[in-house]
Design an enzyme around this catalytic site. Structure first.
Site, PDB file in Angstrom:
ATOM      1  N   ASP A   1       0.881  -1.171   0.000  1.00 25.05           N
ATOM      2  CA  ASP A   1       0.000   0.000   0.000  1.00 25.05           C
ATOM      3  C   ASP A   1       0.915   1.216   0.000  1.00 25.05           C
ATOM      4  OD1 ASP A   1      -2.356  -1.443   0.095  1.00 25.05           O
ATOM      5  OD2 ASP A   1      -2.461  -1.429   2.274  1.00 25.05           O
TER       6      ASP A   1
ATOM      7  N   ASP B   1     -13.835  -3.549  -1.873  1.00 23.83           N
ATOM      8  CA  ASP B   1     -13.674  -3.229  -0.452  1.00 23.83           C
ATOM      9  C   ASP B   1     -15.049  -3.277   0.202  1.00 23.83           C
ATOM     10  OD1 ASP B   1     -10.977  -2.741  -0.966  1.00 23.83           O
ATOM     11  OD2 ASP B   1     -11.313  -0.602  -1.316  1.00 23.83           O
TER      12      ASP B   1
END
Length: 251
Positions: free
Chosen positions: A11, A130
């Site tokens: 990330d 998500d």
């Protein structure tokens, strides 16, 4: 049975690898290139590079960073963050990515999945989903989890499969960074509702969690960050643990 994959995830924001909890409270997790080099030599099956602030800030993933990482790794590289057109996907592929991960843009414009898949093949299109649990329903969120949508996870997963996605990266926002284990409930529901591979994401805190993701969650691959970035476990350790328990992996 096909070998199960272990996939570390970078990330990235501000030129560094970061890790948060529930998509918030980011902490530094090292240099992008150093982590990429490390995983390239660590028996990782693939590497995921996600520019987690690109969609929120309405900007594009930094191509220079993608090029540097692709020059350091010789395992399949998936890149995501701010990919909102076929042209942008083309730029990412030209800078060394093997797959693109799309999320926010395809919720707004689902046909983008088909257009990228028609040009580059379904195997090159990963749709990141998500999800957050609300009143016993798992709802899809966009913009790095900041904006809820009316889409339900299983329904959206089936839709992206029909549109040409080759793989789904399913992240539990409730479990992200908690190290409490994957949400195997929604993982199993999605995995059994589609015939394309599903990558488990969000919550891996020990090696048993990886095993549970494959057995209880029915995942095809397990993505993790914290347990590998901070060297709690090595990927070699993870794979040996899984193999000893009957999970097919590449060692």
């Amino acid at each position: 049975m096909l070998a199960k994959r272990i996939i570390p995830c970078l990330d990235v924001t501000g030129g560094r690898v970061v890790k948060g909890i529930n998509f918030e409270g980011l902490r530094d997790a090292g240099s992008i290139l150093e982590q990429a080099r490390f995983y390239n030599g660590e028996l990782a099956d693939e590497l995921v590079f996600l520019d987690i602030s690109a969609s929120v800030e309405s900007r594009k993933t930094t191509l220079e960073e993608v090029l540097k990482v692709s020059g350091e790794v010789f395992i399949p590289l998936t890149v995501g963050g701010g990919i909102n057109s076929v042209d942008r996907a083309r730029e990412i592929f030209m800078h060394g990515a093997d797959k693109v991960s799309v999320n926010t843009a395809v919720v707004k414009e689902p046909e983008l999945i088909s257009r990228i898949a028609e040009k580059y093949g379904s195997q090159a299109v990963v749709v990141a989903i998500d999800v957050k649990k609300k009143d016993d329903r798992y709802m899809v969120h966009t913009h790095s989890g900041k904006i809820p949508t009316p889409l339900e996870a299983v329904e959206w997963a089936q839709m992206v499969q029909e549109l040409g996605a080759g793989e789904i990266l399913l992240t539990s926002m409730d479990r992200d960074g908690t190290q409490e284990g994957y949400d195997n409930d929604i993982l199993a529901k999605v995995s059994t509702s589609v015939h394309i591979p599903v990558i488990a994401s969000g919550g891996a805190g020990n090696l048993e969690h990886l095993y549970d993701g494959f057995t209880r969650g029915k995942a095809d691959a397990a993505l993790a960050a914290s347990i590998f970035h901070f060297r709690q476990y090595s990927i070699r350790q993870a794979k040996q643990y899984l193999r000893d328990r009957g999970i097919p992996v590449r060692l």
